[in-house]
Design an enzyme around this catalytic site. Structure first.
Site, PDB file in Angstrom:
ATOM      1  CB  THR A  48      -0.942   0.003   1.222  1.00  0.00           C
ATOM      2  OG1 THR A  48      -1.380  -1.327   1.475  1.00  0.00           O
ATOM      3  CG2 THR A  48      -2.131   0.896   0.990  1.00  0.00           C
ATOM      4  CG  ASP A 103       3.988   2.500   6.657  1.00  0.00           C
ATOM      5  OD1 ASP A 103       3.809   1.747   5.680  1.00  0.00           O
ATOM      6  OD2 ASP A 103       4.849   2.265   7.533  1.00  0.00           O
ATOM      7  CG  ASP A 161       0.621  -5.958   9.026  1.00  0.00           C
ATOM      8  OD1 ASP A 161       0.632  -6.113   7.798  1.00  0.00           O
ATOM      9  OD2 ASP A 161       1.641  -5.735   9.698  1.00  0.00           O
ATOM     10  N   GLY A 216       4.324  -4.307  11.059  1.00  0.00           N
ATOM     11  CA  GLY A 216       5.552  -5.069  11.249  1.00  0.00           C
ATOM     12  C   GLY A 216       5.631  -6.413  10.578  1.00  0.00           C
ATOM     13  CD  GLU A 260       7.118  -0.022   9.014  1.00  0.00           C
ATOM     14  OE1 GLU A 260       7.145  -0.452   7.856  1.00  0.00           O
ATOM     15  OE2 GLU A 260       6.487  -0.581   9.925  1.00  0.00           O
TER      16      GLU A 260
HETATM   17  C1  5RP Z   1       5.520  -3.192   7.183  1.00  0.00           C
HETATM   18  C2  5RP Z   1       4.141  -2.782   7.502  1.00  0.00           C
HETATM   19  C3  5RP Z   1       3.195  -2.664   6.350  1.00  0.00           C
HETATM   20  O1  5RP Z   1       2.720  -1.367   6.294  1.00  0.00           O
HETATM   21  C4  5RP Z   1       2.058  -3.632   6.557  1.00  0.00           C
HETATM   22  O2  5RP Z   1       2.593  -4.944   6.633  1.00  0.00           O
HETATM   23  C5  5RP Z   1       1.001  -3.553   5.440  1.00  0.00           C
HETATM   24  O3  5RP Z   1       1.532  -4.030   4.257  1.00  0.00           O
HETATM   25  P1  5RP Z   1       0.684  -4.036   2.920  1.00  0.00           P
HETATM   26  O4  5RP Z   1       0.413  -2.634   2.566  1.00  0.00           O
HETATM   27  O5  5RP Z   1       1.576  -4.738   1.911  1.00  0.00           O
HETATM   28  O6  5RP Z   1      -0.588  -4.804   3.162  1.00  0.00           O
HETATM   29  O7  5RP Z   1       3.774  -2.541   8.615  1.00  0.00           O
HETATM   30  O8  5RP Z   1       6.268  -3.305   8.380  1.00  0.00           O
END
Ligand code: 5RP
Length: 225
Positions: A28, A81, A84, A95, A103
Site C-alpha cells: 500500500t 504508511d 496490518d 511489522g 516506521e
Molecule cells: C511493514 C508494515 C506494512 O505497512 C504492513 O505490513 C502492510 O503491508 P501491505 O500494505 O503490503 O498490506 O507494517 O512493516
C-alpha cells in the site's frame, strides 16, 4: 484502480509544496510512492522524502524522488504508511516487514501520520488476525520470550521464508511473533512490551495515527482525523 490505490491517491492530495514526507513500506505504501512521484512530475511539486526501509529507499530513488537520510531530520510534515490491522480506536498493528524501528520513529516524528488500508485490515481488536511482532536484542530473545509467556503469550522467533534460518530486522534484531489471550487489551500489552527489557520495538502503534484512509469497494472512507 484497487482500494489500496484509491486510498493512496486520496493521501497524495494532502501533500503540499516544500513538505518533508515519510515513505512507509509495503504494497500500500508503494501505491503512495507511485502516486507521489506522479504528482511531483505532473504538477512540478517539490518535496523531500525520507524512507522507512531499504525497499522504499530504492523505489524512491528509481522514481527520482529527492531523498534525505533519517539521521538528518528531527521532524517531518507527513508520514504515510500501511498497516496490518486497525482497531476501532485507531491503534495499529504493523511489522509484517522488518522495519518497525524506523516506521515508529517516523510516525512519532511526523506532524501527521496517514494510514492507508483496505477493508481487510479493519479488526475489532489488535492481534485478531496476526501475531504481535516483537523486535528483540539477539542475546535477549529467550529472556524476553519467557517474560511474555508469563503474560500468556505464545510464539517464537520468526523464520526466513525457506524456514532454514531466523529473520533479522533492518535494525539487526531478531523478531518474536507472539499471540496473546484476547483478555489482554492492546493498551496493557503496549505498556508491558514497552517495559520489558531487551525489547527493541514492537508492532503496536498506539496514539500515533492521525487519520486512517480506507479504500472500500471503490470508495474512500476516513476514520478519525
Ligand atoms: C511493514 C508494515 C506494512 O505497512 C504492513 O505490513 C502492510 O503491508 P501491505 O500494505 O503490503 O498490506 O507494517 O512493516
Amino acid at each position: 484502480m484497487n482500494d489500496k490505490q484509491l486510498a493512496a491517491n486520496h493521501a497524495v492530495q494532502q501533500v503540499q509544496d516544500g513538505m518533508v514526507v515519510g515513505l512507509g513500506t509495503g504494497s500500500t505504501a508503494n501505491c503512495f510512492i507511485d502516486a507521489l512521484a506522479k504528482r511531483c512530475q505532473e504538477e512540478n511539486l517539490y518535496v523531500t522524502v525520507v524512507a522507512s526501509s531499504v525497499v522504499s529507499t530504492i523505489k524512491a530513488q528509481q522514481l527520482g524522488l529527492p531523498l534525505i537520510a533519517l539521521e538528518h531530520l528531527s521532524r517531518l510534515d507527513l508520514y504515510v504508511d500501511g498497516a496490518d490491522e486497525v482497531a476501532p480506536d485507531l491503534t495499529l498493528l504493523k511489522g509484517r516487514g522488518y522495519d518497525l524501528v524506523r516506521e515508529k520513529l517516523l510516525a512519532r516524528a511526523s506532524d501527521q501520520f496517514l494510514v492507508l488500508i483496505d477493508q481487510s485490515k479493519q479488526v475489532s481488536h489488535i492481534g485478531e488476525k496476526f501475531p504481535i511482532p516483537v523486535e528483540v536484542m539477539p542475546f535477549a530473545w529467550q529472556m524476553v520470550k519467557h517474560q511474555l509467556e508469563k503474560l500468556g503469550g505464545q510464539g517464537g522467533l520468526r523464520k526466513t521464508a525457506n524456514q532454514d534460518g531466523f529473520v533479522v530486522s533492518a535494525y539487526g534484531s531478531l523478531v518474536l511473533d507472539m499471540t496473546f489471550p484476547a483478555e489482554i487489551d492492546s493498551k496493557a500489552l503496549h505498556r508491558a512490551l514497552n517495559e520489558t527489557p531487551g525489547v527493541v520495538e514492537h508492532g503496536i502503534f498506539q496514539n500515533l495515527a492521525s487519520t486512517v484512509i480506507m479504500g472500500k469497494n471503490g470508495e474512500v472512507e476516513l476514520l478519525g482525523g
